[in-house]
Design a protein around this motif. Sequence first.
Motif, PDB file in Angstrom:
ATOM      1  N   LEU A 123      18.862  53.031  66.477  1.00  0.00           N
ATOM      2  CA  LEU A 123      19.510  53.503  67.692  1.00  0.00           C
ATOM      3  C   LEU A 123      19.649  55.013  67.588  1.00  0.00           C
ATOM      4  O   LEU A 123      19.703  55.571  66.498  1.00  0.00           O
TER       5      LEU A 123
ATOM      6  N   GLY B 129      27.141  49.748  74.592  1.00  0.00           N
ATOM      7  CA  GLY B 129      26.340  50.902  74.200  1.00  0.00           C
ATOM      8  C   GLY B 129      26.243  52.011  75.229  1.00  0.00           C
ATOM      9  O   GLY B 129      25.870  53.127  74.889  1.00  0.00           O
ATOM     10  N   GLU B 130      26.585  51.742  76.488  1.00  0.00           N
ATOM     11  CA  GLU B 130      26.428  52.740  77.533  1.00  0.00           C
ATOM     12  C   GLU B 130      27.111  54.069  77.223  1.00  0.00           C
ATOM     13  O   GLU B 130      26.623  55.119  77.604  1.00  0.00           O
TER      14      GLU B 130
ATOM     15  N   PRO C 217      21.528  52.078  77.831  1.00  0.00           N
ATOM     16  CA  PRO C 217      20.651  52.496  76.737  1.00  0.00           C
ATOM     17  C   PRO C 217      19.203  52.136  77.064  1.00  0.00           C
ATOM     18  O   PRO C 217      18.936  51.100  77.667  1.00  0.00           O
TER      19      PRO C 217
ATOM     20  N   ILE D 193      25.243  55.184  73.050  1.00  0.00           N
ATOM     21  CA  ILE D 193      23.850  55.022  72.630  1.00  0.00           C
ATOM     22  C   ILE D 193      22.920  55.528  73.718  1.00  0.00           C
ATOM     23  O   ILE D 193      23.018  55.105  74.873  1.00  0.00           O
ATOM     24  N   SER D 194      22.016  56.406  73.339  1.00  0.00           N
ATOM     25  CA  SER D 194      21.017  56.915  74.264  1.00  0.00           C
ATOM     26  C   SER D 194      19.855  55.939  74.391  1.00  0.00           C
ATOM     27  O   SER D 194      19.418  55.608  75.484  1.00  0.00           O
ATOM     28  N   GLU D 195      19.344  55.498  73.245  1.00  0.00           N
ATOM     29  CA  GLU D 195      18.220  54.576  73.254  1.00  0.00           C
ATOM     30  C   GLU D 195      18.165  53.788  71.958  1.00  0.00           C
ATOM     31  O   GLU D 195      18.795  54.138  70.976  1.00  0.00           O
TER      32      GLU D 195
END
Length: 161
Positions: free
Chosen positions: A107, A90-91, A52, A94-96
């Motif tokens: 998020l 989060g990998e 992320p 979640i993008s960022e």
Amino acid sequence: VEERLPLALLLEKHPREVASDGTVLGPPPRSSQPEWPVDDLRAWATRGVGLPHLSRVEARGVDTGARLEQAAARQALAFLARLRAYGLPGEGWISEVWAGEASGLILVTLHGGIPVRIGDGRISRRKLEALRAVLDRINREADPVQFVDARFRHQVIVKAG
């Protein structure tokens, strides 16, 4: 959580990996193969641009080896470390994480780019599981969503749009 295992990349001209303790580790690896002997290849798989991203972080003048001191950045890193501790890194979803202001973390999901308000990021495992269930439902239904808000006790709010 291993303090030196990369958790996020800073979004800048050139991305840099950041550890959970806020230490800037340097640029991500250039290849999918380890550049040095690695005892646990799973640790290597968590490195690089698949992490992320932290955005809206003031990182000018922060060199490799320095620690990020911005409160929102530290909260975002603690949140990402908490996800790993819960077994929900989060990998994969979640993008960022927008870390523009303390206690106002947002998020952005990898699938659909849905903004999720998470406040200071102190979310329990149970609340996180509920959030993931809501996001799975949103992805299945394909109805437009403006944002999801996970800051409230015992509920996840979806703002349709």
